[in-house]
Structures are given as C-alpha cells and as structure tokens.
Design a protein around this motif. Structure first.
Motif, PDB file in Angstrom:
ATOM      1  N   CYS A 241       0.833  -1.211   0.000  1.00 22.32           N
ATOM      2  CA  CYS A 241       0.000   0.000   0.000  1.00 22.32           C
ATOM      3  C   CYS A 241       0.862   1.253   0.000  1.00 22.32           C
ATOM      4  O   CYS A 241       1.787   1.381   0.803  1.00 22.32           O
ATOM      5  CB  CYS A 241      -0.902  -0.022   1.227  1.00 22.32           C
ATOM      6  N   CYS A 244      -2.327   5.946  -1.219  1.00 24.15           N
ATOM      7  CA  CYS A 244      -2.844   6.941  -2.162  1.00 24.15           C
ATOM      8  C   CYS A 244      -4.278   7.332  -1.815  1.00 24.15           C
ATOM      9  O   CYS A 244      -4.783   8.352  -2.275  1.00 24.15           O
ATOM     10  CB  CYS A 244      -2.804   6.374  -3.576  1.00 24.15           C
ATOM     11  N   CYS A 247      -8.749   3.892  -2.663  1.00 22.35           N
ATOM     12  CA  CYS A 247      -9.780   2.960  -2.173  1.00 22.35           C
ATOM     13  C   CYS A 247     -10.719   3.685  -1.228  1.00 22.35           C
ATOM     14  O   CYS A 247     -11.925   3.448  -1.220  1.00 22.35           O
ATOM     15  CB  CYS A 247      -9.136   1.754  -1.495  1.00 22.35           C
ATOM     16  N   CYS A 282      -7.355   0.329  -6.557  1.00 23.60           N
ATOM     17  CA  CYS A 282      -5.983   0.304  -6.049  1.00 23.60           C
ATOM     18  C   CYS A 282      -4.970   0.214  -7.191  1.00 23.60           C
ATOM     19  O   CYS A 282      -4.980  -0.739  -7.962  1.00 23.60           O
ATOM     20  CB  CYS A 282      -5.794  -0.865  -5.093  1.00 23.60           C
TER      21      CYS A 282
HETATM   22  S1  SF4 Z   1      -5.791   2.115  -3.115  1.00 23.06           S
HETATM   23 FE1  SF4 Z   1      -5.793   1.833  -0.891  1.00 23.06          FE
HETATM   24  S2  SF4 Z   1      -4.666  -0.066  -0.540  1.00 23.06           S
HETATM   25 FE2  SF4 Z   1      -4.204   0.577  -2.640  1.00 23.06          FE
HETATM   26  S3  SF4 Z   1      -2.315   1.771  -2.428  1.00 23.06           S
HETATM   27 FE3  SF4 Z   1      -4.004   3.223  -2.349  1.00 23.06          FE
HETATM   28  S4  SF4 Z   1      -4.436   3.458  -0.142  1.00 23.06           S
HETATM   29 FE4  SF4 Z   1      -3.201   1.583  -0.381  1.00 23.06          FE
END
Ligand code: SF4
Ligand code: SF4
Lengths: 305, 324
Positions: A241, A244, A247, A282
C-alpha cells in the motif's frame, strides 16, 4: 388463519415466492394475502415478505408480527435479524441451510419445530438459480398443505407470464426437489390457543410508537451491512500500500478505515458490502477479494435495534 | 483545491455521511455524496429530494447523515433549501444564530428530482439567486421505484417503462440538456462532473461554494442495478462515459464555458455502451441502425461544446487585452 413471514435478502426472491404461495392457496380455495415489507429493498439487504391465508375473508392488512411460520431463505440472516421475533412456540421455523436442526436451534434459541433444507444445493441440482422455490416445496411438505400439485399450479399462475417454458419447468423441478427433501409434517394448528384475533392483535398503539420525524444524527453506522457480502471480502497486503487513498474515496460504504494520520489501516467488515470497487481502484494491486464462509461473516449485530 | 489527504482529514474529523446505509452494493451515489461533502470547509446543511439516496440513508430510526438534514418531498428540494437559506440569512442579520459563521447549503437530488419532478422548484431557486449548491446525482432513470425512464435517460437505454423487446426498442427520445437549461438562468456556476474523476469533482465543489449565488453540479453517478453492470465496474464505466465524450467534464463560470478535463483520446461510444446491459439490445443485428445513430449524436454535442468553449476562451482573452 395462517400467517407466514419470509426472510431473505434483496434478490433472493422472497416477494416472488410469497406470491407463488398465495397463488397456490388461492387455487385451493383459500382467502389469501401476499405482500413485501415496503422499504429500500436493495440487492443484498435483509427483506421480508408476508402471507396470510384463511377459510374466510381476512381483515388484517398490517405486517405479520406474530407469525405461525417463519421461513429463512439465507442462513446468514440468523445472526443478523431476529427471525423468530413473535413466532408462536407452536409454530414452525424453516431454514434454508446446510446446518443441522440442533445447530440452528442453538443459534436462534427457538423451542418449537425447526426444519432445515439444503435449498441452495437442491436448487443447483434442479438447474435453478434461486433456492426460494425449493424452500416453498419443503414448506408445503412440512405443513402438509398445499399438495405439491397445487403448489406447482401456483408457480404456473404466478410465474408463467414471466418465465420461459424451460425456466418454468426448472422451477417446477425445484419445487419437487424441496418437497422430497423434508419429512412430512402437519399443518400448524390455526387456533392453537384462543386469542383476541382482532385486526390489531400484536400491534403497537400509536402512543407506544417512537416519535418519528426527527432522528438522532449519524446512527446508520450501528446498522451492520457486512452481511450483504456474498462470500467474498476485500483483503489488503499493507506492504504494497502506498496510501494513495483511492480505495477510501471510491468506497461507497465508508468501510476503508484510516488512522488519525489518515493512513489506510484496513477494512471495517461490519460495513463492507463486498463490491470490490476498492480492488479496482488500487493502483498497486494491494487489495484482492478473498473467499469467506458465510457463517464467519462479520456484521452480525441485530438490525434496527 | 482539496487533496485526498485534506478530504480524508475532514472526514476523520467529522464524518458527515456514514456507512451502514442501505444503498446497493457498489452504488455510485454515496461516492458522489462523500466527495462533495468532504470538499466543503464550512459547516453544511443538506436538503434531500426523494430518491434512492433519501430512502436508503434514512431507514427509520437510523440515519447515515451526521449533519442537519431535511427532506420534504420529491418536487421541492430546491424550494425547501431556499427557505432554509433565507431563514439563515434572516437570523444572521438579527444576530439570532447560536453560532455565527459561514454555512453551505447543499441540495442532493437525483435526475428524477431535478430534470423532471423538481424542475420548477429548481428554476425558482436559481432565478431568485439563493446561495446554495445544488448537486444532481444523475444515474439516468428513476432507480428507486424500479428503473423507470426519466428525461435524463439517454437514447436507446432500456428501462422498465421504455423496455427493449420484440415490440419496443428502448428509449426513443434523447436526453434533456439540463446543464444548458440551468445555464440559461444566468447563475454564477454550473458544471458537469463524474464520480470517476474525484479531483475534478472536488475542485468544482470548491469553486461552486466560493460563488456568491446559486451553483449547480450535475454528477454522473452509476447504478449497477439499472445500468446492468458488475458492481466492481462502477468507476470504470463512469470513466468510459467521460472518455467517449458522452459525458464531458466542463464548467460554465458566469456564462463562460470551459472544458475542465479533456479526454486524452476520444474512444468510440460503443466502449461506453457495451458493458451495460441496458444497451445490450443495441448490438443485435436488427438494431444496428439505431446504434449507428448514437455516435453522430455524441460527436455533434461534443463539437458544439468544444466550439462553445473556444468561443468563450477567445472572448475572455479579448477582454483581457488592453484597449488599443
Ligand atoms: S488504493 Fe488503498 S490499498 Fe491501494 S495503495 Fe491506495 S491506499 Fe493503499
Ligand atoms: S469491497 Fe466495496 S464496500 Fe468493501 S471496502 Fe471495498 S469498496 Fe468498500
């Protein structure tokens, strides 16, 4: 009068099967009612449908609150909804489950008659996609009424206009599979105890109802929607992770949990409905859907309490 | 302009909209709601028209809303919000508010409550100039009552009242251009956004709420049930609407059109139609001629929009030029 309450999840055909049941009993010369609980019956959400049948005209129009029979189309509801609420101890609880009667009895604490039928398996065997009609077949056998031929006629009346001849034949086969899967029983005694059987039996008076219109803010979080999942839940490999938060922004159910420093820490499985949007969102492939057993699904506090 | 971290911090501080609601698995509506509410700095008051969002977030006795929230009826969300906003101004003038300070009034209404049933109340509120942000979550049909066509339903889509079958084809009429209707009210801010582009949406909310007057944002919002797609594809499908120019992202600030995010490459419209069951009949051989009508419609609207943006850009350039 016999009152039935069907518990299912949106999409499992609780309303349809209650209509089929009513059509069969109407064919058998009874007075009947069939209606769903009106509300946001979203796919996966716990829903209810009702039947009443009698030899004379039925005056009651309200929801069934003290049923003679409760049918549960999805075993995960046993832990999420108080299915036996108001169920007469002389009544019948019929559950679509692979579990044993004693296991179900332990979970719901109901002293009366319990019948279990592996409806999903039988439906697949009959080539059907839903267990609802299998369970209707089992119910007819467990109650001793209506005869299976009448129930099949009910299916033709209620569904004939909607289904292709092939799909109708599958439905009939599914009814037969359910009918053959449980041992014969007898009809629930209609007038097992003399009771004031006026139209308001079991209903609250207006003074006893909670005041509506203004409700306490932010209380939905207490409603567990984790039980809506259908055997898959998201799982994260935190090592991959990059925080970002994509999600988080795309989760429709606010089930992505962040720390106070807004770092992704995991999922709230009490809320997550298993849509897999987070998996799609993700960018690093840190999230995947993994299988889970329905019995182990979190999100099991009773609804609406 | 808010970043995801800022938005997340805001939600962490006060979650204005909670999980535990009864919207479908993979529903696009709560994505729009959270993105909007988490992009607003001030306290908010929400007025909700009847629709999926209202019904499924307020299952008595619980509510998903953690802000002052009002629902009156299907047709009058904009009128109800006008009243709330006016009351706020009046109380503020009298110094009668318990806490004085800026507040944002947000209306959430679906396409049924905006394009059709609520149009009159919306028009009134815009013309009177109430300072509110009206967000239409447009999922292109009456989903709450069983997927009936609305005037937002696009040409060709199959709904329960415009079914595709042996005797019928799907919706034969074209979608109403609600954005143009709203622009015609001469309000300071109008925009079209999509749940797939959170930054674009969030920036638009920030600009909209900084205006001294009504603002309107039409957000394309997926409905897996009515559109007929896998829940997990919601964002991808919303993105395809933008990439095929079916749903361009633009804004109209004081009457001037501006594209906010152009697609890097314009995909053929079939890329957006194909993953949705409501359009599947269009791909049957006997319906090809209908399918062939859609691309020119989209091209025409897209080119009109580009021309409009170009014209307004040159007009504002000219305005900036020093007089000779
Ligand atoms: S989408 Fe969620 S799980 Fe995937 S990298 Fe971004 S914060 Fe992490
Ligand atoms: S599966 Fe869906 S509901 Fe569950 S955390 Fe992911 S996005 Fe949220």
């Amino acid at each position: 009068m016999i009152e039935i309450r069907w518990h299912g999840r949106g999409g499992q055909g609780a309303k349809t099967v209650s209509q089929l049941w009513a059509a069969a009993l109407l064919e058998a010369g009874k007075w009947v009612q069939a209606f769903p609980e009106y509300g946001p019956e979203r796919s996966g959400a716990p829903v209810q449908a009702y039947n009443r049948s009698d030899d004379s005209a039925i005056r009651r129009r309200a929801a069934v609150t003290s049923p003679d029979v409760v049918v549960v189309l999805d075993p995960s509801l046993l832990a999420e909804v108080d299915v036996t609420a108001g169920l007469d101890p002389g009544g019948l609880l019929l559950v679509n489950t692979e579990e044993s009667v004693s296991a179900v009895r332990e979970r719901v604490g109901f002293e009366g008659r319990i019948v279990c039928v592996p409806g999903d398996r039988l439906a697949i065997g009959a080539g059907a996609t839903k267990a609802n009609v299998v369970v209707a077949g089992a119910l007819a056998k467990a109650l001793g009424d209506p005869p299976v031929a009448t129930l099949k006629e009910g299916a033709r009346i209620a569904l004939g206009g909607k289904l292709s001849p092939a799909a109708l034949a599958t439905t009939v086969a599914a009814i037969e599979a359910g009918y053959g899967a449980v041992s014969a029983g007898r009809c629930v005694p209609v007038s097992r105890t003399p009771r004031a059987d006026g139209p308001t039996r079991g209903l609250k008076r207006y003074r006893d109802l909670a005041v509506g219109a203004v409700v306490a803010a932010g209380t939905a979080g207490r409603t567990r929607t984790g039980g809506w999942r259908t055997g898959q839940r998201p799982d994260v490999e935190l090592r991959r992770c990059i925080n970002c938060l994509l999600c988080w922004v795309y989760c429709p159910d606010s089930a992505v949990e962040l720390s106070d420093e807004v770092v992704f820490v995991g999922f709230d499985y009490d809320l997550c409905k298993g849509c897999a949007l987070c998996v799609e969102a993700c960018p690093t492939g840190a999230i995947a859907m993994v299988a889970e057993s329905p019995a182990l699904r979190p999100g099991l506090a009773p609804q609406g309490k | 302009m808010p970043s995801l971290k800022t938005m997340a911090r805001r939600e962490r501080r006060q979650s204005r909209f909670q999980g535990g609601h009864s919207l479908c698995r993979g529903c696009g509506v709560p994505i729009a709601v959270r993105a909007v509410l988490n992009s607003i700095e001030t306290p908010v008051v929400v007025v909700n028209a009847t629709g999926c969002l209202e019904v499924a977030t307020t299952r008595y006795p619980a509510t998903a809303w953690n802000v002052p929230w009002l629902h009156v009826a299907f047709e009058n969300a904009a009128a109800a919000a006008s009243g709330v906003e006016t009351a706020y101004r009046a109380l503020r003038r009298r110094g009668a508010l318990p806490v004085d300070g800026p507040m944002t009034f947000v209306v959430f209404a679906g396409d049924g409550g905006t394009y059709d049933i609520g149009l009159q109340a919306l028009s009134g509120a815009l013309e009177r100039g109430h300072r509110l942000l009206y967000v239409c979550y447009d999922n292109e049909a009456y989903m709450n009552t069983g997927i009936q066509r609305s005037s937002a339903t696009p040409f060709g889509a199959s709904t329960s009242t415009s079914p595709a079958g042996l005797e019928s084809f799907g919706k034969l009429e074209r979608r109403k251009d609600i954005t143009a209707i709203v622009v015609a009210h001469h309000i300071p801010y109008v925009a079209q956004a999509s749940i797939s582009h959170w930054q674009d949406l969030s920036d638009k909310v920030a600009r909209a709420t900084s205006m001294d007057g009504p603002a309107f944002i039409n957000v394309l919002t997926t409905c897996q049930l009515g559109w007929g797609h896998e829940p997990r594809l919601a964002i991808r499908i919303a993105r395809l609407a933008v990439e095929t120019c079916f749903w361009p992202l633009y804004e109209v600030v004081h009457g001037r059109y501006r594209l906010t995010e152009g697609p890097l490459r314009k995909l053929p419209i079939e890329a957006w139609l194909r993953p949705q069951a409501r359009f599947s009949h269009l791909f049957a051989p006997e319906n090809r001629r209908w399918l062939a009508e859609i691309q020119p419609q989209v091209d025409r609207e897209w080119e009109d929009l580009l021309a409009r943006c170009a014209l307004d850009a040159s007009a504002s350039d000219a305005a900036r030029e020093p007089p000779p």
